[in-house]
Design a protein around this motif. Structure first.
Motif, PDB file in Angstrom:
ATOM      1  N   SER A 298     -47.332  22.885  62.050  1.00 14.04           N
ATOM      2  CA  SER A 298     -47.218  23.274  63.535  1.00 14.04           C
ATOM      3  C   SER A 298     -45.717  23.947  63.379  1.00 14.04           C
ATOM      4  CB  SER A 298     -47.424  21.984  64.490  1.00 14.04           C
ATOM      5  OG  SER A 298     -46.422  22.388  65.540  1.00 14.04           O
ATOM      6  N   TYR A 299     -45.611  25.064  64.180  1.00 12.47           N
ATOM      7  CA  TYR A 299     -44.126  25.709  64.267  1.00 12.47           C
ATOM      8  C   TYR A 299     -44.261  25.745  65.778  1.00 12.47           C
ATOM      9  CZ  TYR A 299     -40.745  28.843  63.145  1.00 12.47           C
ATOM     10  OH  TYR A 299     -39.321  29.569  63.254  1.00 12.47           O
ATOM     11  N   ALA A 300     -43.321  25.209  66.267  1.00 11.29           N
ATOM     12  CA  ALA A 300     -43.104  25.389  67.649  1.00 11.29           C
ATOM     13  C   ALA A 300     -42.417  26.225  68.098  1.00 11.29           C
ATOM     14  CB  ALA A 300     -42.658  23.904  68.238  1.00 11.29           C
ATOM     15  N   ALA A 301     -42.392  26.471  69.452  1.00 11.12           N
ATOM     16  CA  ALA A 301     -41.701  27.651  70.258  1.00 11.12           C
ATOM     17  C   ALA A 301     -40.376  27.559  69.961  1.00 11.12           C
ATOM     18  CB  ALA A 301     -42.027  27.923  71.477  1.00 11.12           C
ATOM     19  N   ASP A 302     -39.674  26.047  69.856  1.00 12.12           N
ATOM     20  CA  ASP A 302     -38.267  26.164  69.250  1.00 12.12           C
ATOM     21  C   ASP A 302     -37.871  26.243  67.986  1.00 12.12           C
ATOM     22  OD1 ASP A 302     -39.331  24.050  68.569  1.00 12.12           O
ATOM     23  OD2 ASP A 302     -38.021  22.433  70.038  1.00 12.12           O
ATOM     24  N   GLY A 303     -38.852  26.736  67.137  1.00 13.46           N
ATOM     25  CA  GLY A 303     -38.517  26.615  65.666  1.00 13.46           C
ATOM     26  C   GLY A 303     -38.719  25.537  65.069  1.00 13.46           C
ATOM     27  N   ARG A 304     -38.968  24.362  65.732  1.00 14.45           N
ATOM     28  CA  ARG A 304     -39.242  23.213  64.971  1.00 14.45           C
ATOM     29  C   ARG A 304     -40.609  23.037  64.373  1.00 14.45           C
ATOM     30  NH1 ARG A 304     -34.756  19.970  66.009  1.00 14.45           N
ATOM     31  NH2 ARG A 304     -33.448  21.023  67.426  1.00 14.45           N
ATOM     32  N   VAL A 305     -40.532  22.623  63.076  1.00 14.19           N
ATOM     33  CA  VAL A 305     -41.716  22.479  62.175  1.00 14.19           C
ATOM     34  C   VAL A 305     -42.099  21.068  62.103  1.00 14.19           C
ATOM     35  CG1 VAL A 305     -42.731  22.989  59.840  1.00 14.19           C
ATOM     36  CG2 VAL A 305     -41.220  24.602  61.064  1.00 14.19           C
ATOM     37  N   THR A 306     -43.374  20.813  61.990  1.00 19.36           N
ATOM     38  CA  THR A 306     -44.186  19.567  61.681  1.00 19.36           C
ATOM     39  C   THR A 306     -45.064  20.031  60.665  1.00 19.36           C
ATOM     40  OG1 THR A 306     -43.914  18.728  63.927  1.00 19.36           O
ATOM     41  CG2 THR A 306     -44.961  17.493  62.552  1.00 19.36           C
ATOM     42  N   ILE A 307     -44.968  18.999  59.691  1.00 21.16           N
ATOM     43  CA  ILE A 307     -46.055  19.286  58.407  1.00 21.16           C
ATOM     44  C   ILE A 307     -46.697  17.860  58.287  1.00 21.16           C
ATOM     45  CG2 ILE A 307     -46.442  19.691  56.226  1.00 21.16           C
ATOM     46  CD1 ILE A 307     -43.604  21.204  56.028  1.00 21.16           C
ATOM     47  N   TRP A 308     -47.907  17.842  58.158  1.00 20.83           N
ATOM     48  CA  TRP A 308     -48.889  16.725  57.984  1.00 20.83           C
ATOM     49  C   TRP A 308     -49.382  17.120  56.510  1.00 20.83           C
ATOM     50  CZ3 TRP A 308     -48.502  18.556  62.863  1.00 20.83           C
ATOM     51  CH2 TRP A 308     -48.250  17.683  63.775  1.00 20.83           C
ATOM     52  N   SER A 309     -49.007  16.157  55.622  1.00 23.89           N
ATOM     53  CA  SER A 309     -49.802  16.451  54.108  1.00 23.89           C
ATOM     54  C   SER A 309     -49.519  15.294  53.400  1.00 23.89           C
ATOM     55  CB  SER A 309     -49.153  17.707  53.515  1.00 23.89           C
ATOM     56  OG  SER A 309     -47.831  17.628  53.233  1.00 23.89           O
ATOM     57  N   SER A 310     -50.454  15.184  52.619  1.00 19.86           N
ATOM     58  CA  SER A 310     -50.086  14.234  51.444  1.00 19.86           C
ATOM     59  C   SER A 310     -49.366  14.691  50.320  1.00 19.86           C
ATOM     60  CB  SER A 310     -51.332  13.381  51.196  1.00 19.86           C
ATOM     61  OG  SER A 310     -52.129  14.135  50.146  1.00 19.86           O
ATOM     62  N   SER A 311     -48.360  13.821  49.775  1.00 19.94           N
ATOM     63  CA  SER A 311     -47.662  14.284  48.595  1.00 19.94           C
ATOM     64  C   SER A 311     -47.060  13.038  47.998  1.00 19.94           C
ATOM     65  CB  SER A 311     -46.725  15.002  49.010  1.00 19.94           C
ATOM     66  OG  SER A 311     -45.657  14.140  49.890  1.00 19.94           O
ATOM     67  N   GLN A 312     -46.491  13.046  46.956  1.00 22.77           N
ATOM     68  CA  GLN A 312     -45.806  11.985  46.284  1.00 22.77           C
ATOM     69  C   GLN A 312     -44.404  11.871  46.900  1.00 22.77           C
ATOM     70  OE1 GLN A 312     -47.928  12.942  42.320  1.00 22.77           O
ATOM     71  NE2 GLN A 312     -46.730  11.295  41.857  1.00 22.77           N
ATOM     72  N   GLY A 313     -43.982  12.557  47.951  1.00 28.00           N
ATOM     73  CA  GLY A 313     -42.800  12.548  48.521  1.00 28.00           C
ATOM     74  C   GLY A 313     -42.474  13.251  49.839  1.00 28.00           C
ATOM     75  N   GLN A 314     -42.823  12.597  51.082  1.00 25.33           N
ATOM     76  CA  GLN A 314     -42.313  13.577  52.226  1.00 25.33           C
ATOM     77  C   GLN A 314     -40.992  14.382  52.117  1.00 25.33           C
ATOM     78  OE1 GLN A 314     -42.534  10.352  52.015  1.00 25.33           O
ATOM     79  NE2 GLN A 314     -42.131   9.202  53.679  1.00 25.33           N
ATOM     80  N   PHE A 315     -40.221  13.865  51.496  1.00 23.15           N
ATOM     81  CA  PHE A 315     -38.717  14.342  51.556  1.00 23.15           C
ATOM     82  C   PHE A 315     -38.669  15.744  50.753  1.00 23.15           C
ATOM     83  CE2 PHE A 315     -38.182  10.257  53.256  1.00 23.15           C
ATOM     84  CZ  PHE A 315     -37.060  10.522  54.548  1.00 23.15           C
ATOM     85  N   MET A 316     -39.448  15.467  49.646  1.00 24.87           N
ATOM     86  CA  MET A 316     -39.695  16.588  48.565  1.00 24.87           C
ATOM     87  C   MET A 316     -40.393  17.908  49.525  1.00 24.87           C
ATOM     88  SD  MET A 316     -42.514  18.334  47.062  1.00 24.87           S
ATOM     89  CE  MET A 316     -43.769  17.116  47.007  1.00 24.87           C
ATOM     90  N   VAL A 317     -41.484  17.460  50.284  1.00 25.91           N
ATOM     91  CA  VAL A 317     -42.114  18.434  50.941  1.00 25.91           C
ATOM     92  C   VAL A 317     -41.130  18.984  51.862  1.00 25.91           C
ATOM     93  CG1 VAL A 317     -43.844  18.769  52.787  1.00 25.91           C
ATOM     94  CG2 VAL A 317     -44.426  17.278  50.852  1.00 25.91           C
ATOM     95  N   ARG A 318     -40.239  18.213  52.569  1.00 30.16           N
ATOM     96  CA  ARG A 318     -39.336  18.885  53.473  1.00 30.16           C
ATOM     97  C   ARG A 318     -38.399  19.663  52.880  1.00 30.16           C
ATOM     98  NH1 ARG A 318     -35.155  15.016  56.798  1.00 30.16           N
ATOM     99  NH2 ARG A 318     -34.046  14.882  54.845  1.00 30.16           N
TER     100      ARG A 318
END
Ligand SMILES: Cc1cc2nc3c(=O)[nH]c(=O)nc-3n(C[C@H](O)[C@H](O)[C@H](O)COP(=O)(O)OP(=O)(O)OC[C@H]3O[C@@H](n4cnc5c(N)ncnc54)[C@H](O)[C@@H]3O)c2cc1C
Lengths: 750, 290
Positions: A210-230
């Motif tokens: 999701s890319y919100a109107a204020d430019g904030r992004v939320t990502i739902w995904s599986s990975s071996q590291g959410q911090f790596m995804v970020r």
């Protein structure tokens, strides 16, 4: 803490995520949806190697239902002349992997992506994108890619001053190999090849963004590291990390390949352009074609020994397939191949070779299995030539504590010998084997050993006491192999409370401190360490609260079996205060109870494994079946034995597939021919026997519970163990994987 | 997938009419274990699906007074396995059908679908060829029969005319002293596709083969009836010379391709090996030894 009378550590408790998983409730990557969500699809290159002269997306954009189109122009460009690293990943290659820029480098390379009101419309729009390709000659195999007249993938890659497909060379050295070989009574040198194999996780890559109107992004995904995804999404989209929240979904397997991303930055840009949440799900075909297998290899190993079996010198040359962009796991074979052994003179050289295949990604003990395959097969030949027991040869040469490895580290406590002895003394190794049970059927037994570095690194935990006196523990690591179950055991043990009163959660990037990837056999090691320290802090707080209530010195309070007690008769006579009692009084006594710890953990000593396998060969069909498999490994401390056994068994099964049946098959056009589970032959359940793990619990002195990483080491020995067993059965040696029926039959027929 | 009409006619006549009316835009659905896979990966985009599982004739199994068997085209492997008699009379055909997929797939997959899909590697087909099964086919112009080996026309193609539906299989009456077997080579132990498959049916009297049929799969563009292999076996006591001659005939019949699933050399060798092994099992069964 390592006492036998532990109440929870070492017990086979019910895993915290179990009920959700077996009832289909667990939320995996593709399970998240949002109101107004649209679908993204990727257009992939039909050519293994082509210059992209231009992309015309106008027809796709004009198709009703299409909301956004992105190409490499929308992804941050990291220029080729300057490396920007995130961990071991170079963003120059990552930006070109998620979206082809100057060139397409493999069949299936993403070229553009579309978001539309349905997958069908998105798919139809992809077909309307016109790409002007200048098709170039392609090269797939290592031996072709390193020929002088090979098509060159990247103009900027130079080897020995000339344009080349060898992107990097890694040299590790110890002593003087020439002098070493000069002392040898026997030298054996052999060359081996292995094929790229895929990690084969069941869950395809997927995400919702999701890319919100204020430019904030939320990502739902599986990975071996959410911090790596970020971090990677931030680098590839230019959005600051503080504006990205990556929420880890349950993960259906990663085995290393989910330590990088493919879809997330593309979905973010589609969401940004369209103003709508975007979901992307890869098909199995896309997973095989365009996500990382591990490298295929071409290697030569030379080992010199004295008559008594002592190794005087070893040399390894390892060519690894990187795929279209540099970055194969050279460190694995270069560093691990000789490290179980005490060898004074070692030269280990790795070459990173690019060719027109999908870019490799990490796979369980990256690179180490293919190095051990070569080394452990040569050792088998040496033992045979010397007439020495194969395990004795290994025992004679085990690495010594304080010994120096070729990759530079000085070894601490070494538990390799114990793994060899465990196999030597196991009824499997001593059981008689009927080598010719019936006409056309022969059997053989093989052994091999393996080494993995293991890792510590950054981890964060937060342990909170709920108002009703129960416990929430949050860590920052996706749970791939049962880490929540281990953390629950540790927490219950330390706090002295019933396991059922603890919830273990995985935080998103905005709710817990930075935590490095789940990979390299580090998570149970590192997270148990930060959870232990958090629990110790919480116990300190609980003792202080009790002391305050009793008006005695906190030093005079002990925490025992889930309650605070006066330390002894001198401390005073007070009835114990339980966790519930203290939680109920939390606010009047100073506020909420909880603590977190963030650490760069250290002390993860290497992992060792020794395996023994019996195989049966159908000599008329060339089929090899594994009859019995025993795997000994030093696991330090099995916090939850089920998931340690699971790691060992899973690693072995993946090794069996690698040895016998798995391979990427390319046709003459440079296209992957077997992008499905039907034709990419991973073993199924009935192909493998019950793998018997021998868990040696030799506590790692540098860890509060004695943990040693266990996930990687078990995939290191199987390739050689099986090759050696086939030799024992047939009297013939194989130098190329997989040992699939047509290849085996060809060798039998000679 | 866009709009698809789904029909489940209760009679064959209605099915034939609906199929003809759709003029090529319809597909027959038996178990769907091939069709749905094709629809998912975009290889089939039918406008109408005609489910034949409501048609009694196509989902029934019956043994006639003369000992012949009727197996409806849409009978699933699991249902056939539960029949009290079929597996004792035709163990090879049953084992071939039951090799298809997994327990889940067995609940759906039919021999009719296996044959109509047209794969040269279809497991039940060599066993049906060896059994000498005769097909009943219904179409706008009525009914006809066809020996099963005349049905395949090439990879993914059959000799069904436009609008025709396969109704079922008739397996001939079994003389005393008969046995059949099917073996396939797959690299894995299950969930795989035959690299080569061989079906053998034998009738024996006093240790001598009096009748034989051999079906060979995955070794040519279509499943083959290998008459030369059968000829080598008939009249023999299955001595090495006869078996070797039959095995050589199987290899000679191979017109395989090199592909991701096997090489020409490998398939040709394996055809001979499987003939020997399948003949041995069929002979044991024919002589009541298994
Ligand atoms: C996981 C899995 C594993 C498999 N393993 C095997 C295996 O080991 N061996 C093997 O041989 N196959 C295998 N298959 C393929 C498939 O299951 C078989 O071919 C099966 O027998 C097909 O039967 P069905 O009833 O499901 O056919 P369907 O999918 O319903 O039909 C198949 C085709 O035939 C047509 N058709 C069906 N019935 C008729 C009819 N009566 N008249 C005219 N046309 C008709 C359909 O339109 C379609 O084109 C596997 C498939 C899957 C998904």
């Amino acid at each position: 803490m390592n006492a036998i009378d532990n109440k929870w550590i070492g017990k086979r408790t019910i895993r915290p995520d179990g009920a959700d998983k077996v009832t289909g409730r667990a939320g995996y990557s593709a399970d998240h949806s949002m109101p107004g969500m649209i679908w993204g699809r990727v257009l992939r290159s039909p050519h293994p190697h082509a210059v992209i002269r231009g992309i015309d997306t106008s027809k796709a954009e004009a198709l009703p239902g299409v909301k956004a189109v992105v190409t490499a122009k929308d992804i941050v460009n990291f220029p080729l002349d300057k490396s920007v690293m995130l961990g071991i990943q170079d963003m120059r290659w990552m930006c070109r992997n998620v979206m082809a820029r100057e060139k397409t480098l493999f069949h299936g390379h993403p070229v553009a992506a579309v978001a539309a009101i349905s997958e069908e419309v998105a798919e139809a729009a992809c077909k309307l994108i016109e790409v002007d390709y200048e098709v170039l000659p392609h090269v797939i195999e290592i031996e072709d890619a390193i020929k002088p007249d090979a098509p060159i993938l990247h103009d900027f890659v130079r080897h020995e001053g000339k344009p080349s497909n060898i992107a990097t060379t890694m040299v590790n050295k110890l002593g003087d190999v020439d002098a070493g070989f000069a002392q040898a009574d026997l030298i054996i040198e052999r060359s081996f090849t292995t094929r790229p194999v895929h990690q084969g996780y069941i869950e395809p890559h997927a995400c919702t963004v999701s890319y919100a109107a204020d430019g904030r992004v939320t990502i739902w995904s599986s990975s071996q590291g959410q911090f790596m995804v970020r971090a990677m999404t931030s680098l590839l989209t230019g959005i600051p990390q503080s504006n990205i929240r990556a929420i880890p979904a349950e993960i259906g397997g990663g085995f290393g390949a989910k330590t990088i991303i493919y879809l997330e930055p593309v979905a973010v840009m589609l969401a940004k352009k369209s103003g709508r949440p975007v979901k992307m799900v890869m098909s199995r075909d896309e997973v095989f074609r365009a996500t990382g297998p591990t490298s295929g290899s071409m290697s030569t190993v030379k080992i010199g020994v004295k008559k008594d079996g002592s190794i005087v010198a070893a040399q390894g040359t390892f060519y690894l397939q990187a795929g279209g962009l540099p970055g194969s796991p050279l460190r694995g074979p270069v560093g691990c191949s000789f490290s179980p052994y005490n060898i004074e003179n070692v030269l280990s050289v790795g070459y990173d070779v690019v060719s027109n295949r999908s870019k490799v990604a990490a796979y369980r003990a990256p690179g180490a299995p293919l190095g051990a395959y070569a080394t452990e097969c040569v050792l088998d030949e040496i033992a045979e030539a010397l007439g020495m027991d194969k395990l004795e040869l290994r025992l004679k040469n085990t690495a010594k504590p304080g010994g120096k490895t070729v990759y530079g580290a000085t070894l601490g406590a070494i538990t390799f010998k114990e793994t060899v002895e465990a196999i030597k003394n196991h009824p499997h190794y001593t059981a008689p084997l009927d080598k010719n049970p019936s006409k056309g059927v022969v059997r053989g037994r093989g052994v091999a050993s393996g080494f993995w570095f293991n890792a510590g690194g950054e981890s964060s935990a937060q342990l909170n006491i709920t108002e009703d006196g129960n416990v929430n523990v949050t860590t920052g690591h996706p749970d791939v192999g049962g880490s929540r179950a281990s953390i629950a055991n540790v927490t219950a043990e330390l706090l002295g409370i019933d396991h059922s009163r603890i919830s273990v959660l995985i935080g998103d990037t905005s709710s817990i401190g930075f935590s490095n990837l789940t990979g390299g056999s580090r998570v149970t090691f590192a997270s148990a360490m930060v959870v232990t320290q958090s629990a110790e802090k919480v116990i300190g707080q609980l003792k202080e609260r009790a002391a305050k209530i009793w008006k005695i010195d906190p030093e005079a309070v002990i925490w025992d079996n889930g309650e605070a007690r006066p330390a002894g008769p001198n401390a005073g006579q007070f009835p114990p205060l339980t966790l519930k009692d203290l939680a109920a009084k939390a606010n009047e006594m100073g506020g909420p109870i909880g603590a977190g710890v963030q650490l760069n953990t250290t002390g993860a000593d290497p992992g060792f494994a020794t395996h023994c396998v019996d195989v049966e060969v159908d000599v008329d069909l060339g089929i090899v079946r594994v009859l019995r498999y025993t795997a000994a490994q030093d696991v330090g401390r099995a916090l939850h034995p089920d998931y340690v056994e699971g790691q060992i068994q899973g690693g072995v099964v993946q090794g069996i597939g690698w040895a016998l049946s798995e391979e990427y098959l390319y046709n003459a056009k440079g296209q992957l021919d077997n992008a499905s589970f039907l034709d990419y032959r991973m073993p199924v359940c009935s192909d493998v026997p019950m793998i018997e793990p021998i868990m040696l619990e030799i506590p790692n002195p540098k860890h509060p519970q004695g943990v040693r990483g266990v996930g990687e080491a078990p995939i290191v020995p199987p390739l050689a163990a099986i090759a050696n067993a086939i030799h024992d059965a047939l009297g013939k040696r194989f130098y190329s994987l997989p040992m699939s029926p047509p290849k085996v039959l060809a060798v039998i027929d000679g | 997938m866009t709009d698809i009409r789904y029909l489940a006619p209760p009679t064959l006549d209605e099915a034939v009419r609906a199929f003809a009316a759709a003029q090529g835009a319809a597909r027959i659905l038996a178990g769907g274990t091939d069709l749905l896979v094709q629809m998912r990966n975009g290889m089939a985009r039918p406008g109408t699906i005609i489910d034949i599982k409501k048609i009694p004739e196509m989902t029934s199994i019956s043994e006639a007074a003369d000992g012949s068997f009727w197996v409806g085209a849409a009978v699933s492997g699991a249902v056939l396995a539960e029949h009290p008699r079929f597996g004792t009379v035709w163990p090879g055909v049953l084992e071939a059908i039951n090799l298809i997929g997994s327990t889940q797939v067995q609940g759906r997959a039919s021999a009719g679908g296996n044959l109509c899909h047209g794969s040269p590697a279809a497991d039940s087909v060599p066993a049906m060829v060896a059994a000498g099964a005769v097909l009943t086919i219904a179409g706008p112009n009525g009914r006809r029969t066809l020996p099963v080996e005349a049905f395949p026309a090439g990879p993914g193609r059959t000799n069904l005319a436009a609008g025709e539906i396969l109704v079922g299989f008739t397996l001939p009456a079994r003389p005393a002293g008969s046995g059949d077997a099917y073996l396939r080579m797959i690299p894995r132990t299950e969930m795989d596709i035959a690299v080569v498959g061989v079906g053998v049916s034998l009738t024996m009297a006093g240790g001598v083969v009096t009748a034989a049929r051999v079906g060979l799969g995955a070794a040519a563009p279509t499943v083959l009836l290998v008459a030369d292999a059968a000829k080598a076996l008939v009249g023999s006591k299955l001595d090495d010379a006869a078996i070797n001659a039959a095995a050589a005939a199987c290899s000679a019949a191979c017109k395989p391709i090199d592909d991701k699933r096997g090489t020409i050399v490998y398939r040709t060798k394996v055809a001979a090996v499987l003939l020997k092994r399948a003949a041995a099992i069929a002979a044991d069964r024919a002589q009541g030894r298994a």
